[in-house]
Design a protein around this motif. Structure first.
Motif, PDB file in Angstrom:
ATOM      1  N   SER A 102       0.785  -1.658   0.266  1.00 42.96           N
ATOM      2  CA  SER A 102       0.116  -0.262   0.035  1.00 42.96           C
ATOM      3  C   SER A 102       0.664   1.443  -0.313  1.00 42.96           C
ATOM      4  CB  SER A 102      -0.905   0.304   0.959  1.00 42.96           C
ATOM      5  OG  SER A 102      -0.971   1.277   1.458  1.00 42.96           O
ATOM      6  N   ARG A 105       1.299   2.823   3.911  1.00 44.16           N
ATOM      7  CA  ARG A 105       1.336   1.961   4.243  1.00 44.16           C
ATOM      8  C   ARG A 105       2.471   2.180   5.706  1.00 44.16           C
ATOM      9  NH1 ARG A 105       0.164  -4.829   4.381  1.00 44.16           N
ATOM     10  NH2 ARG A 105       0.483  -4.554   6.372  1.00 44.16           N
ATOM     11  N   ASP A 114      -3.795  -5.299  10.128  1.00 41.42           N
ATOM     12  CA  ASP A 114      -2.817  -5.860   8.568  1.00 41.42           C
ATOM     13  C   ASP A 114      -2.327  -6.555   8.456  1.00 41.42           C
ATOM     14  OD1 ASP A 114      -3.280  -2.277   8.494  1.00 41.42           O
ATOM     15  OD2 ASP A 114      -5.062  -3.141   7.631  1.00 41.42           O
TER      16      ASP A 114
END
Length: 128
Positions: A102, A105, A114
């Motif tokens: 991501s 992230r 996650d």
């Protein structure tokens, strides 16, 4: 199947330091996001910080300036250097890993949901 094993926990007086290690095996963790979490009794698990494969890091406000996350990709090991420890740092510390990419992230404090791989935890006790 990947495996993470933490070590280095223990008891220390306030103001002291500890370094936690997390040995990774069984998967290509060198390309994974890796993170440290902690959980105190009666409290939810919270993110301490995250590191990506290039070494970029983000820390929680409580960890910023006192804790340092690093990784040795050649040895598949993650580290958490903790300085100026406080009694409120007392918790079980967990390392975690995940490979889902991501763009954002690495810019935010890690969320337990996650992460796919988890270690069993290592206890840190800080006495006043």
């Amino acid at each position: 199947q990947g495996q993470l094993v933490e070590s280095g926990g223990g008891s220390v007086q306030a103001g002291g330091s500890l370094t936690l290690s997390c040995a990774a095996s069984g998967a290509a963790f060198r390309g994974y996001y890796m993170a440290w979490f902690r959980q105190a009794p009666g409290k939810p698990r919270e993110g301490v910080g995250i590191i990506d494969a290039t070494g970029r890091t983000t820390y929680s406000d409580s960890a910023k300036g006192r804790f340092t996350i690093s990784r040795d990709n050649a040895k598949n090991t993650l580290f958490l250097q903790m300085n100026s420890l406080k009694p409120e740092d007392t918790a079980m510390y967990y390392c975690a890993a995940d490979n889902r990419y991501s763009m954002t992230r690495i810019t935010r404090v890690p969320n337990p949901g996650d992460f796919s791989y988890w270690g069993q935890g290592t206890q840190v006790i800080v006495s006043s």
